[in-house]
Design a protein around this motif. Structure first.
Motif, PDB file in Angstrom:
ATOM      1  N   SER A  18       2.890 -12.433   8.626  1.00 18.16           N
ATOM      2  CA  SER A  18       3.389 -11.384   9.521  1.00 18.16           C
ATOM      3  C   SER A  18       3.038  -9.995   8.975  1.00 18.16           C
ATOM      4  CB  SER A  18       4.893 -11.517   9.739  1.00 18.16           C
ATOM      5  OG  SER A  18       5.576 -11.450   8.510  1.00 18.16           O
ATOM      6  N   GLU A  19       3.075  -9.818   7.660  1.00 18.40           N
ATOM      7  CA  GLU A  19       2.709  -8.523   7.077  1.00 18.40           C
ATOM      8  C   GLU A  19       1.230  -8.212   7.306  1.00 18.40           C
ATOM      9  OE1 GLU A  19       4.309 -10.867   5.277  1.00 18.40           O
ATOM     10  OE2 GLU A  19       6.268  -9.995   4.843  1.00 18.40           O
ATOM     11  N   GLN A  20       0.378  -9.226   7.186  1.00 14.20           N
ATOM     12  CA  GLN A  20      -1.052  -9.021   7.418  1.00 14.20           C
ATOM     13  C   GLN A  20      -1.332  -8.663   8.873  1.00 14.20           C
ATOM     14  OE1 GLN A  20      -2.655 -12.691   5.873  1.00 14.20           O
ATOM     15  NE2 GLN A  20      -2.814 -11.881   3.789  1.00 14.20           N
ATOM     16  N   VAL A  67       6.025  -3.855   3.775  1.00 14.79           N
ATOM     17  CA  VAL A  67       4.603  -3.881   3.441  1.00 14.79           C
ATOM     18  C   VAL A  67       4.402  -3.042   2.186  1.00 14.79           C
ATOM     19  CG1 VAL A  67       2.265  -3.379   4.232  1.00 14.79           C
ATOM     20  CG2 VAL A  67       3.971  -4.176   5.860  1.00 14.79           C
ATOM     21  N   THR A  68       3.882  -3.684   1.139  1.00 15.87           N
ATOM     22  CA  THR A  68       3.681  -3.026  -0.145  1.00 15.87           C
ATOM     23  C   THR A  68       2.195  -2.752  -0.356  1.00 15.87           C
ATOM     24  OG1 THR A  68       3.403  -5.123  -1.299  1.00 15.87           O
ATOM     25  CG2 THR A  68       5.662  -4.265  -1.123  1.00 15.87           C
ATOM     26  N   VAL A  69       1.901  -1.992  -1.399  1.00 17.51           N
ATOM     27  CA  VAL A  69       0.501  -1.701  -1.752  1.00 17.51           C
ATOM     28  C   VAL A  69      -0.243  -3.005  -2.031  1.00 17.51           C
ATOM     29  CG1 VAL A  69      -0.998  -0.627  -3.486  1.00 17.51           C
ATOM     30  CG2 VAL A  69       0.968   0.621  -2.602  1.00 17.51           C
ATOM     31  N   GLN A  70       0.402  -3.928  -2.745  1.00 23.57           N
ATOM     32  CA  GLN A  70      -0.265  -5.191  -3.062  1.00 23.57           C
ATOM     33  C   GLN A  70      -0.559  -6.009  -1.802  1.00 23.57           C
ATOM     34  OE1 GLN A  70      -1.556  -6.090  -6.035  1.00 23.57           O
ATOM     35  NE2 GLN A  70      -2.500  -7.676  -4.792  1.00 23.57           N
ATOM     36  N   LYS A  71       0.365  -6.016  -0.843  1.00 27.31           N
ATOM     37  CA  LYS A  71       0.128  -6.755   0.404  1.00 27.31           C
ATOM     38  C   LYS A  71      -1.017  -6.127   1.199  1.00 27.31           C
ATOM     39  CE  LYS A  71       4.731  -8.685   0.832  1.00 27.31           C
ATOM     40  NZ  LYS A  71       5.974  -8.767   1.569  1.00 27.31           N
ATOM     41  N   ILE A  72      -1.139  -4.800   1.132  1.00 21.14           N
ATOM     42  CA  ILE A  72      -2.245  -4.134   1.827  1.00 21.14           C
ATOM     43  C   ILE A  72      -3.563  -4.459   1.145  1.00 21.14           C
ATOM     44  CG2 ILE A  72      -3.267  -1.876   2.327  1.00 21.14           C
ATOM     45  CD1 ILE A  72      -0.436  -0.917   3.019  1.00 21.14           C
ATOM     46  N   ARG A  73      -3.591  -4.425  -0.189  1.00 20.09           N
ATOM     47  CA  ARG A  73      -4.827  -4.794  -0.912  1.00 20.09           C
ATOM     48  C   ARG A  73      -5.266  -6.208  -0.561  1.00 20.09           C
ATOM     49  NH1 ARG A  73      -2.858  -2.146  -6.293  1.00 20.09           N
ATOM     50  NH2 ARG A  73      -3.959  -0.162  -6.204  1.00 20.09           N
ATOM     51  N   THR A  74      -4.309  -7.134  -0.549  1.00 18.25           N
ATOM     52  CA  THR A  74      -4.610  -8.531  -0.211  1.00 18.25           C
ATOM     53  C   THR A  74      -5.144  -8.635   1.210  1.00 18.25           C
ATOM     54  OG1 THR A  74      -2.880  -9.297  -1.711  1.00 18.25           O
ATOM     55  CG2 THR A  74      -3.625 -10.849  -0.025  1.00 18.25           C
ATOM     56  N   ALA A  75      -4.502  -7.940   2.143  1.00 18.33           N
ATOM     57  CA  ALA A  75      -4.939  -7.981   3.544  1.00 18.33           C
ATOM     58  C   ALA A  75      -6.348  -7.404   3.689  1.00 18.33           C
ATOM     59  CB  ALA A  75      -3.955  -7.226   4.427  1.00 18.33           C
ATOM     60  N   LEU A  76      -6.615  -6.274   3.041  1.00 17.53           N
ATOM     61  CA  LEU A  76      -7.942  -5.657   3.140  1.00 17.53           C
ATOM     62  C   LEU A  76      -9.032  -6.586   2.601  1.00 17.53           C
ATOM     63  CD1 LEU A  76      -7.155  -1.951   2.129  1.00 17.53           C
ATOM     64  CD2 LEU A  76      -7.714  -2.824   4.411  1.00 17.53           C
ATOM     65  N   LYS A  77      -8.760  -7.242   1.466  1.00 16.57           N
ATOM     66  CA  LYS A  77      -9.736  -8.194   0.905  1.00 16.57           C
ATOM     67  C   LYS A  77      -9.958  -9.356   1.868  1.00 16.57           C
ATOM     68  CE  LYS A  77      -8.866  -7.184  -3.935  1.00 16.57           C
ATOM     69  NZ  LYS A  77      -8.249  -7.655  -5.189  1.00 16.57           N
ATOM     70  N   ARG A  78      -8.884  -9.848   2.450  1.00 16.23           N
ATOM     71  CA  ARG A  78      -8.981 -10.978   3.390  1.00 16.23           C
ATOM     72  C   ARG A  78      -9.758 -10.582   4.642  1.00 16.23           C
ATOM     73  NH1 ARG A  78      -5.920 -12.843   7.540  1.00 16.23           N
ATOM     74  NH2 ARG A  78      -5.902 -15.083   7.788  1.00 16.23           N
ATOM     75  N   PHE A  79      -9.446  -9.402   5.211  1.00 17.87           N
ATOM     76  CA  PHE A  79     -10.138  -8.948   6.414  1.00 17.87           C
ATOM     77  C   PHE A  79     -11.616  -8.696   6.135  1.00 17.87           C
ATOM     78  CE2 PHE A  79      -5.861  -6.887   7.786  1.00 17.87           C
ATOM     79  CZ  PHE A  79      -5.342  -8.143   8.079  1.00 17.87           C
TER      80      PHE A  79
END
Length: 156
Positions: A18-20, A67-79
């Motif tokens: 959901s965060e992604q 939504v944290t900085v780490q969740k955003i980094r993970t999402a950006l790498k995944r996208f």
């Protein structure tokens, strides 16, 4: 911003947390819809549609609670792994480019305008029906020797 419904069937959506999904929608909303120019440090920069400059703290702020900085980094790498975007970062900011921006955005103003016009016509017709119902309620609301006006909440 437009989102094509085919996104619902793609792994980037179906396998996302959901965060992604929040990050994905935020990125789409932040992307420029037309070419944008600005000057910084004596140099002119140009962004194309689908591109924007941001930072991790700004993305955290725009995405909101949970939504944290780490969740955003993970999402950006995944996208980026899915080929949805490119992410070029520096020590101060990052340039994000939505790869298939054109496939999500189209120029169908004529279609949208037509639908809105029909919707307004339908809404006007519903309003007339509501007025007729109010008149019928007033006619039926005769109780004992006085008339109760239900639209004003008082006896006449």
């Amino acid at each position: 911003m437009k989102v094509h419904r085919s996104l619902l069937n793609k792994p980037i959506w179906t396998e996302a947390t959901s965060e992604q999904k929040v990050v994905l929608m935020t990125l789409l909303m932040m992307a420029n819809y037309e070419e944008k120019q600005w000057e910084w440090g004596g140099k002119v920069y140009v962004l194309q549609p689908g591109q924007f400059v941001t930072s991790l703290p700004m993305l955290v702020q725009r995405c909101g609670k949970g939504v944290t900085v780490q969740k955003i980094r993970t999402a950006l790498k995944r996208f980026e792994a899915y080929g949805f975007l490119t992410d070029e970062s520096t020590n101060q900011n990052r340039l994000i480019t939505i790869v298939n921006w054109g496939s999500y955005q189209g120029n169908d103003c004529k279609l949208t305008g037509g639908l809105t016009g029909n919707q307004q016509t339908g809404n006007r017709q519903l309003t007339a029906t509501k007025k007729e119902r109010t008149k019928n309620i007033r006619k039926r609301a005769r109780v004992n020797e006085f008339t109760l006006d239900l639209t004003k909440g008082e006896a006449i």
